[in-house]
Motif scaffolding. Structure first.
Motif, PDB file in Angstrom:
ATOM      1  N   ARG A  11     -28.965   2.232   6.531  1.00  0.00           N
ATOM      2  CA  ARG A  11     -29.105   0.944   5.840  1.00  0.00           C
ATOM      3  C   ARG A  11     -28.196   0.855   4.614  1.00  0.00           C
ATOM      4  N   LEU A  12     -27.450   1.916   4.338  1.00  0.00           N
ATOM      5  CA  LEU A  12     -26.623   1.972   3.139  1.00  0.00           C
ATOM      6  C   LEU A  12     -25.198   2.377   3.482  1.00  0.00           C
ATOM      7  N   ILE A  13     -24.260   2.062   2.602  1.00  0.00           N
ATOM      8  CA  ILE A  13     -22.943   2.675   2.660  1.00  0.00           C
ATOM      9  C   ILE A  13     -23.117   4.050   2.034  1.00  0.00           C
ATOM     10  N   ASP A  14     -23.028   5.087   2.837  1.00  0.00           N
ATOM     11  CA  ASP A  14     -23.406   6.417   2.380  1.00  0.00           C
ATOM     12  C   ASP A  14     -22.207   7.156   1.797  1.00  0.00           C
ATOM     13  N   MET A  15     -22.115   7.145   0.473  1.00  0.00           N
ATOM     14  CA  MET A  15     -21.094   7.900  -0.244  1.00  0.00           C
ATOM     15  C   MET A  15     -21.719   9.116  -0.930  1.00  0.00           C
ATOM     16  N   SER A  16     -22.882   9.545  -0.413  1.00  0.00           N
ATOM     17  CA  SER A  16     -23.594  10.663  -1.029  1.00  0.00           C
ATOM     18  C   SER A  16     -23.290  11.997  -0.366  1.00  0.00           C
TER      19      SER A  16
END
Length: 480
Positions: A115-120
């Protein structure tokens, strides 16, 4: 219960006597008292006598109870904060750090990431080229499945063919090693585990960057090792801090991420590497060199394993620089630790997975791995240039490997606020707190992964973070 010899004898539910260590008896501490108090509190935490979240006595109260100076107790508490064992809360006191803190990871769950743009999470760029290369490897293997893939069940030394390919890959990392010194592993995490199990024993002290690898804190806890973060600047661990730690008490292992992978985004200079090696030799400290980004950074100085092959346990992998799903790594150890490392690997993983190893070896032998490596360098270089442009209004550092950017924050509270704002805006980022070994007040910030997403999603996520930074200038450090 009765007191005696600084310990308290109690009974468990089966009426079996055991010895407790908290609270200590006055006069039971050895000199220097602060160090003895640190060791006692650490032992009480590790044994479970001091529970997560439990409040410790105030500095003044414990000093009175033990007949010590307040300064001595304060020094001990400071050391425990640095080691990540306790945390101080202004106006409330000092508390045993919750075990759940050790399990925090910098990335979001798979379900949330959708559900997110995952830059983690730190991943290389993956595109159709990687998929086609993997499909071809599987087709080639299916046409004539090697017996070693079907029936591999015995861990052993590298065969001639295996070592030729492994040696070629290690050479790209700037290292040469005999077959007996190399242990193939299931990626970098497995290699790090074997390295620490080989280099240290329960109770030994491991030191590392104060912002370091996110699994190092729980891993050392599970292995019964003590961990302490050392003062780190933009070039890595300060040699003065390492030397002071060695003078204060015996240090067994120095864990380093010297080449672009550290969250702070530095690559350690040759001069800094030489200084740390000299101190390690003087105090007989082993070094675990985490080189998981592999040969992504072409201009990196030679590994510490080249400078001190007699004391460096070096590991690298193909995961961060070729393909995330290819979890194959190589651990290189000093000759005198070869048998020990092989045995530790045997009891933890038995052997590297044969199918993944076959693909890795074929890709190295045919040049596929190097072609994908070069493609990765270009893709990450393009993204690094784009990130530098978008983040130009605020202070930032791009990792020389190109895998991530580091965005310094004004303080820990602003780090939390900016990470939460990014998440609310649809972008997951990694906080410095996830990488902290001890307190991280000197390095609040966010790590932004540059790979792992399509370029449009990556660009959109980066622009969102940059917009939030401009809307909340109090949260970030302005560009100088």
């Amino acid at each position: 219960m009765r007191r005696g010899s600084g310990l308290v004898k109690c009974h468990d539910r089966r009426n079996v006597p055991f010895m407790t260590i908290w609270p200590p008896r006055p006069g039971s501490l050895q000199r220097p008292a602060y160090r003895s108090l640190v060791q006692l509190i650490e032992a009480a935490i590790d044994s479970g006598e001091l529970k997560p979240g439990q409040k410790l006595p105030t500095h003044r109260q414990l000093a009175f109870d033990l007949g010590l100076s307040v300064q001595t107790v304060s020094r001990a508490y400071d050391k425990l904060v640095e080691a990540g064992k306790v945390q101080g809360e202004v106006g409330r006191g000092t508390f045993v750090r919750a075990l759940s803190d050790d399990l925090r990871v910098p990335f979001v769950s798979h379900r949330t990431a959708g559900r997110l743009i995952d830059m983690s999470i730190l991943k290389p760029v993956v595109d159709h080229t990687h998929k086609e290369a993997f499909q071809k490897a599987l087709r080639d293997i299916a046409r004539s499945v090697p017996d070693a893939v079907l029936g591999a069940f015995r861990a052993g030394t590298l065969l001639d063919r295996d070592h030729g390919a492994v040696a070629r890959w290690l050479a790209l990392c700037g290292l040469t090693a005999p077959p007996s010194a190399v242990v193939p592993t299931n990626g970098g995490t497995a290699a790090m585990t074997v390295a620490l199990m080989t280099a240290a024993h329960s109770g030994d002290l491991v030191v590392a960057e104060e912002i370091g690898h996110h699994t190092l804190r729980p891993l050392t806890r599970y292995l019964g090792l003590r961990l302490r973060g050392l003062e780190t600047d933009k070039g890595g661990i300060r040699p003065e801090a390492f030397a002071a730690a060695c003078r204060a008490e015996p240090v067994k292992v120095l864990h380093l991420m010297p080449t672009g992978l550290n969250p702070l985004g530095f690559t350690m200079s040759s001069r800094r590497r030489e200084a740390l090696v000299e101190i390690a030799r003087r105090h007989d400290v082993l070094i675990v060199e985490n080189h998981s980004s592999g040969p992504l950074h072409e201009a990196a100085p030679p590994p510490l394993a080249v400078l001190a092959p007699e004391r460096v346990l070096f590991f690298t992998s193909l995961t961060k620089c070729v393909l995330p799903g290819l979890r194959i790594g190589f651990l290189v150890v000093p000759n005198h630790l070869g048998a020990a490392a092989a045995n530790r690997h045997l009891v933890t993983s038995w052997m590297a997975t044969s199918l993944a190893m076959e693909i890795a070896l074929r890709w190295i032998e045919t040049g596929t791995a190097e072609r994908l490596l070069q493609r990765q360098r270009v893709a990450l270089g393009d993204r690094a240039d784009f990130a530098a442009s978008v983040l130009s209004p605020v202070a930032h550092r791009i990792s020389p490997s190109g895998l991530h950017a580091w965005l310094p924050c004004a303080d820990v509270a602003q780090e939390d606020a900016l990470a939460a704002a990014a998440r609310d805006a649809g972008v997951a980022v990694a906080r410095a707190g996830s990488f902290a070994i001890g307190a991280h007040d000197r390095h609040p910030g966010l790590r932004l992964a540059l790979g792992g997403q399509s370029f449009p999603d990556f660009a959109r996520g980066l622009r969102i973070v940059a917009r939030l930074a401009s809307e909340h200038p109090e949260a970030v450090v302005p560009q100088i």
